[in-house]
Write a protein that holds these residues in place. Structure first.
Motif, PDB file in Angstrom:
ATOM      1  N   ARG A   1       0.964  -1.373  -0.060  1.00  0.00           N
ATOM      2  CA  ARG A   1       0.000  -0.110   0.112  1.00  0.00           C
ATOM      3  C   ARG A   1       0.881   1.220  -0.012  1.00  0.00           C
ATOM      4  NH1 ARG A   1      -5.054  -1.223   0.487  1.00  0.00           N
ATOM      5  NH2 ARG A   1      -5.744   0.824   0.646  1.00  0.00           N
ATOM      6  N   TYR A   2       2.157   1.159   0.598  1.00  0.00           N
ATOM      7  CA  TYR A   2       2.932   2.319   0.615  1.00  0.00           C
ATOM      8  C   TYR A   2       3.476   2.522  -0.698  1.00  0.00           C
ATOM      9  CZ  TYR A   2       7.461   4.952   1.767  1.00  0.00           C
ATOM     10  OH  TYR A   2       8.343   5.437   1.652  1.00  0.00           O
ATOM     11  N   THR A   3       3.968   1.649  -1.228  1.00  0.00           N
ATOM     12  CA  THR A   3       4.510   1.762  -2.606  1.00  0.00           C
ATOM     13  C   THR A   3       3.303   2.343  -3.728  1.00  0.00           C
ATOM     14  OG1 THR A   3       5.929  -0.102  -2.010  1.00  0.00           O
ATOM     15  CG2 THR A   3       5.788   0.481  -4.501  1.00  0.00           C
ATOM     16  N   SER A   4       2.253   1.736  -3.453  1.00  0.00           N
ATOM     17  CA  SER A   4       1.114   1.925  -4.368  1.00  0.00           C
ATOM     18  C   SER A   4       0.496   3.241  -4.107  1.00  0.00           C
ATOM     19  CB  SER A   4       0.130   0.888  -4.555  1.00  0.00           C
ATOM     20  OG  SER A   4       0.705  -0.290  -4.818  1.00  0.00           O
ATOM     21  N   GLN A   5       0.902   4.064  -2.883  1.00  0.00           N
ATOM     22  CA  GLN A   5       0.236   5.432  -2.272  1.00  0.00           C
ATOM     23  C   GLN A   5      -1.251   5.186  -2.379  1.00  0.00           C
ATOM     24  OE1 GLN A   5       2.216   8.021  -5.325  1.00  0.00           O
ATOM     25  NE2 GLN A   5       2.950   8.789  -3.587  1.00  0.00           N
ATOM     26  N   LEU A   6      -1.563   3.916  -1.636  1.00  0.00           N
ATOM     27  CA  LEU A   6      -3.125   3.752  -1.368  1.00  0.00           C
ATOM     28  C   LEU A   6      -3.339   3.909   0.331  1.00  0.00           C
ATOM     29  CD1 LEU A   6      -3.729   0.416  -3.205  1.00  0.00           C
ATOM     30  CD2 LEU A   6      -4.608   2.583  -3.765  1.00  0.00           C
ATOM     31  N   PRO A   7      -4.698   4.716   0.507  1.00  0.00           N
ATOM     32  CA  PRO A   7      -4.501   5.270   1.951  1.00  0.00           C
ATOM     33  C   PRO A   7      -5.069   4.122   2.900  1.00  0.00           C
ATOM     34  CG  PRO A   7      -6.421   5.866   0.832  1.00  0.00           C
ATOM     35  CD  PRO A   7      -5.358   5.091  -0.115  1.00  0.00           C
ATOM     36  N   VAL A   8      -4.676   4.306   4.146  1.00  0.00           N
ATOM     37  CA  VAL A   8      -5.108   3.476   5.383  1.00  0.00           C
ATOM     38  C   VAL A   8      -5.877   4.203   6.159  1.00  0.00           C
ATOM     39  CG1 VAL A   8      -3.582   1.635   5.230  1.00  0.00           C
ATOM     40  CG2 VAL A   8      -3.144   3.578   6.400  1.00  0.00           C
ATOM     41  N   LEU A   9      -6.800   3.841   6.982  1.00  0.00           N
ATOM     42  CA  LEU A   9      -7.755   4.558   7.992  1.00  0.00           C
ATOM     43  C   LEU A   9      -7.338   3.519   9.194  1.00  0.00           C
ATOM     44  CD1 LEU A   9      -9.685   6.517   9.368  1.00  0.00           C
ATOM     45  CD2 LEU A   9     -11.443   5.157   8.043  1.00  0.00           C
ATOM     46  N   ILE A  10      -6.733   4.194  10.211  1.00  0.00           N
ATOM     47  CA  ILE A  10      -6.443   3.434  11.328  1.00  0.00           C
ATOM     48  C   ILE A  10      -6.959   4.058  12.726  1.00  0.00           C
ATOM     49  CG2 ILE A  10      -4.344   2.625  12.810  1.00  0.00           C
ATOM     50  CD1 ILE A  10      -3.090   2.143  10.178  1.00  0.00           C
ATOM     51  N   THR A  11      -7.373   3.107  13.524  1.00  0.00           N
ATOM     52  CA  THR A  11      -7.713   3.371  14.858  1.00  0.00           C
ATOM     53  C   THR A  11      -6.629   2.736  15.902  1.00  0.00           C
ATOM     54  OG1 THR A  11      -9.398   1.782  15.250  1.00  0.00           O
ATOM     55  CG2 THR A  11     -10.424   3.692  14.464  1.00  0.00           C
TER      56      THR A  11
END
Ligand SMILES: Nc1ncnc2c1ncn2[C@@H]1O[C@H](COP(=O)(O)OP(=O)(O)OP(=O)(O)O)[C@@H](O)[C@H]1O
Ligand SMILES: [Mg+2]
Length: 206
Positions: free
Chosen positions: A154-164
Motif C-alpha cells: 500500500r505504501y508503494t502504491s500510495q493507497l490510503p489506510v484508516l487506522i484506529t
C-alpha cells in the motif's frame, strides 16, 4: 437537441448517482449496529474523507479508550466512499474493514484463503484497520511479516489506510515492527488526529 440545465441530471449522472446510493446502502449493512447512528465527524476526519488527491495521505485516529475512535472511523470511511463515488472517475473504489485481531486470524496459514485476504488488503481503495495495537506480537515475528506485506504494497502504491489505535504511531514499533512503523509514519504524516474526551461508555453508565 435536448439540453441539460439546472438540477436536471444526464442519464449517465443518474446512473452514477444510483450506483453511489447502492454502494452506500451495502456499506451501511456492514456497519455493526452499535456504530450505525450518524454522528458529527471531527473536522479533521471530515476534511480527510472529502479530499480527493492522487496520492492521498492516510488517517490515524488515536485517543483514550472509549473516546469514539471506532464509531468515528466507520462514518469517516462511509463519507470517504460517498465522496469517491460522487467524483465521476472510472472505477469503483472499495473499502476493506478489519478489526486487526480478525485480520491476523484470517491471514493464518490454516485460514480459508490467506493469500486472497492479503491481496484484497493490499489493493483495495481504502483499508480500515480497527484497533491496530490490539494485534498480538507473535514470538516468531509472523504477525509483523504479514502486516509488512500489506503495508509495503500500500505504501508503494500510495493507497490510503484508516487506522484506529490507542497508541501513537511513533510508539507502535513494538507491535507492528520497525518497517511497518516507519511506513506508517510517512503515510499518516499530517493525518494523525487525537480525539480528546472521556470514555463515552463510562459516561453512559453514570
Ligand atoms: N460522536 C459520538 N456521539 C455519540 N456516541 C458516540 C460517539 N462516538 C462514539 N460513541 C459511542 O461511544 C461508545 C464508545 O465508542 P467507540 O467504541 O467508538 O470508542 P473507541 O474509542 O473505539 O474505544 P476503544 O479504544 O475501547 O476501542 C459507543 O457506544 C459509541 O457508539
Ligand atoms: Mg474502538
Amino acid at each position: 437537441m435536448h439540453s441539460v440545465s439546472g438540477d436536471e441530471l444526464t442519464p449517465q449522472q443518474q446512473w452514477l448517482d444510483e450506483r453511489r446510493r447502492n454502494v452506500l446502502a451495502r456499506f451501511d449493512e456492514r456497519i455493526p449496529a452499535l456504530y450505525r447512528k450518524p454522528i458529527d465527524l471531527p473536522q479533521a476526519a471530515a476534511d480527510w474523507a472529502d479530499s480527493i488527491d492522487d496520492a492521498p495521505a492516510s488517517l490515524f485516529l488515536t485517543g483514550n479508550i472509549g473516546v469514539g475512535k471506532t464509531h468515528t472511523a466507520w462514518h469517516t470511511a462511509r463519507r470517504w466512499l460517498d465522496r469517491q463515488h460522487r467524483d465521476s472517475r472510472p472505477g469503483s473504489p472499495s473499502i476493506q474493514t478489519w478489526r486487526s485481531t480478525q485480520l491476523f486470524d484470517a491471514l493464518r496459514p490454516e485460514g480459508d484463503d490467506p493469500r486472497a485476504v492479503t491481496k484484497a488488503a493490499q489493493s483495495c481503495g481504502l483499508l480500515y484497520l480497527d484497533d491496530l495495537a490490539a494485534a498480538r506480537v507473535s514470538p516468531s515475528g509472523w504477525t509483523q511479516e504479514r502486516l509488512y506485506e500489506i503495508f509495503d504494497e500500500r505504501y508503494t502504491s500510495q493507497l490510503p489506510v484508516l487506522i484506529t489505535c490507542d497508541v501513537l504511531p511513533a510508539k507502535l514499533a513494538d507491535v507492528v515492527g520497525d518497517r511497518v512503523a516507519s511506513r506508517l509514519a510517512e503515510m499518516c504524516r499530517g493525518g494523525i488526529h487525537l480525539m480528546r474526551g472521556a470514555d463515552r461508555r463510562l459516561a453512559g453508565a453514570a
